[in-house]
Scaffold this active site. Sequence first.
Site, mmCIF file in Angstrom:
data_model
loop_
_atom_site.group_PDB
_atom_site.id
_atom_site.type_symbol
_atom_site.label_atom_id
_atom_site.label_comp_id
_atom_site.label_asym_id
_atom_site.label_seq_id
_atom_site.Cartn_x
_atom_site.Cartn_y
_atom_site.Cartn_z
ATOM 1 N N HIS A 271 -4.081 -0.536 -4.540
ATOM 2 C CA HIS A 271 -5.532 -0.725 -4.381
ATOM 3 C C HIS A 271 -6.209 -0.383 -5.716
ATOM 4 O O HIS A 271 -7.257 0.266 -5.756
ATOM 5 C CB HIS A 271 -6.090 0.169 -3.268
ATOM 6 C CG HIS A 271 -5.445 -0.024 -1.932
ATOM 7 N ND1 HIS A 271 -5.760 -1.076 -1.093
ATOM 8 C CD2 HIS A 271 -4.497 0.696 -1.288
ATOM 9 C CE1 HIS A 271 -5.042 -0.985 0.023
ATOM 10 N NE2 HIS A 271 -4.260 0.078 -0.087
ATOM 11 N N SER B 200 0.847 -1.197 0.000
ATOM 12 C CA SER B 200 0.000 0.000 0.000
ATOM 13 C C SER B 200 0.885 1.251 0.000
ATOM 14 O O SER B 200 1.549 1.538 -0.992
ATOM 15 C CB SER B 200 -0.957 -0.043 1.188
ATOM 16 O OG SER B 200 -1.925 0.965 1.108
ATOM 17 N N GLU C 140 -5.183 -5.162 -5.057
ATOM 18 C CA GLU C 140 -5.015 -5.681 -3.707
ATOM 19 C C GLU C 140 -4.660 -7.165 -3.737
ATOM 20 O O GLU C 140 -5.027 -7.903 -4.658
ATOM 21 C CB GLU C 140 -6.294 -5.460 -2.900
ATOM 22 C CG GLU C 140 -6.560 -3.988 -2.625
ATOM 23 C CD GLU C 140 -7.838 -3.749 -1.836
ATOM 24 O OE1 GLU C 140 -8.566 -4.731 -1.558
ATOM 25 O OE2 GLU C 140 -8.110 -2.580 -1.490
#
Length: 280
Positions: A174, A132, A201
């Site tokens: 994401h 992330s 993801e």
Amino acid sequence: MTNIEAKGPLMIIGGAEEKDGKMQILREFARLAGGTDARIVVLTAATCEPEEVGRTYTKVFERLGVADIKIVDTRVRDNADLPNGVESIQQATGIFFSGGDQSKIIERIKGTKLDEAIRDRHEQGVVVGGTSAGAAMMPEIMIVGGDSESAPRLDLVDLGEGMGFLPGVIIDQHFAQRGRLGRLLSALISQPASLGFGIDENTALIVRGTECLVIGEGTITVVDESQSTHNNAAQALQDEQLALFDAKLHILAAGYGFNLATRQPISPQGLALNNLALVS
């Protein structure tokens, strides 16, 4: 051709990687770090919950048989110059950046003694991973924030200085889950990098030298605008939609690869033919 090249392996994760069940991505990170003999350091600079995040990754890596796991918590910049953290990095065989806010990684680590130690270990061949926010900070120029699920505009994305582990690219995470194609295109049009990776993801891009491999359950979207013939960035106002001609788009599923030097996708058959399978 391009001079994009990592030293040790990089594992760039799109976020929300599985932390129970098969844990394919974190399992491969542990394997790249040395398996049960790994010495893994988890950096929690990006998160506002460093203790909880540290406990989570400690449990994951312990479950995989890694006994030596250290958490380096740099919630203020001065902590990144402390000897204990630097010594942990100097002994590490795997360095992992947690998720959170990528700008905090830059604020709290870049340019410190800890940063210098991380780069030295990576140069020596140690794997560096990030999920992330820890993925977003990998390039020289990173996406700091911006709207999702919108058409490209100059004001759609905020850019800032990244850590520079993988120069010449832009990374967003994401990706499919938050509809970030417009954001990635906006970043590519508004700054010099001509190769973008949008990572879903529970999906990771493993980079060794100029060769990449996709693992995980999602896909990686590659946008190459190095040979694009037109965009209207010079004429568009901040809130006006952008146009882009002749950019290439590749969708890479698990088992597919990409060559950073030739800018060409690689099929699983091509990886096997050229002995480019990067993980077991």
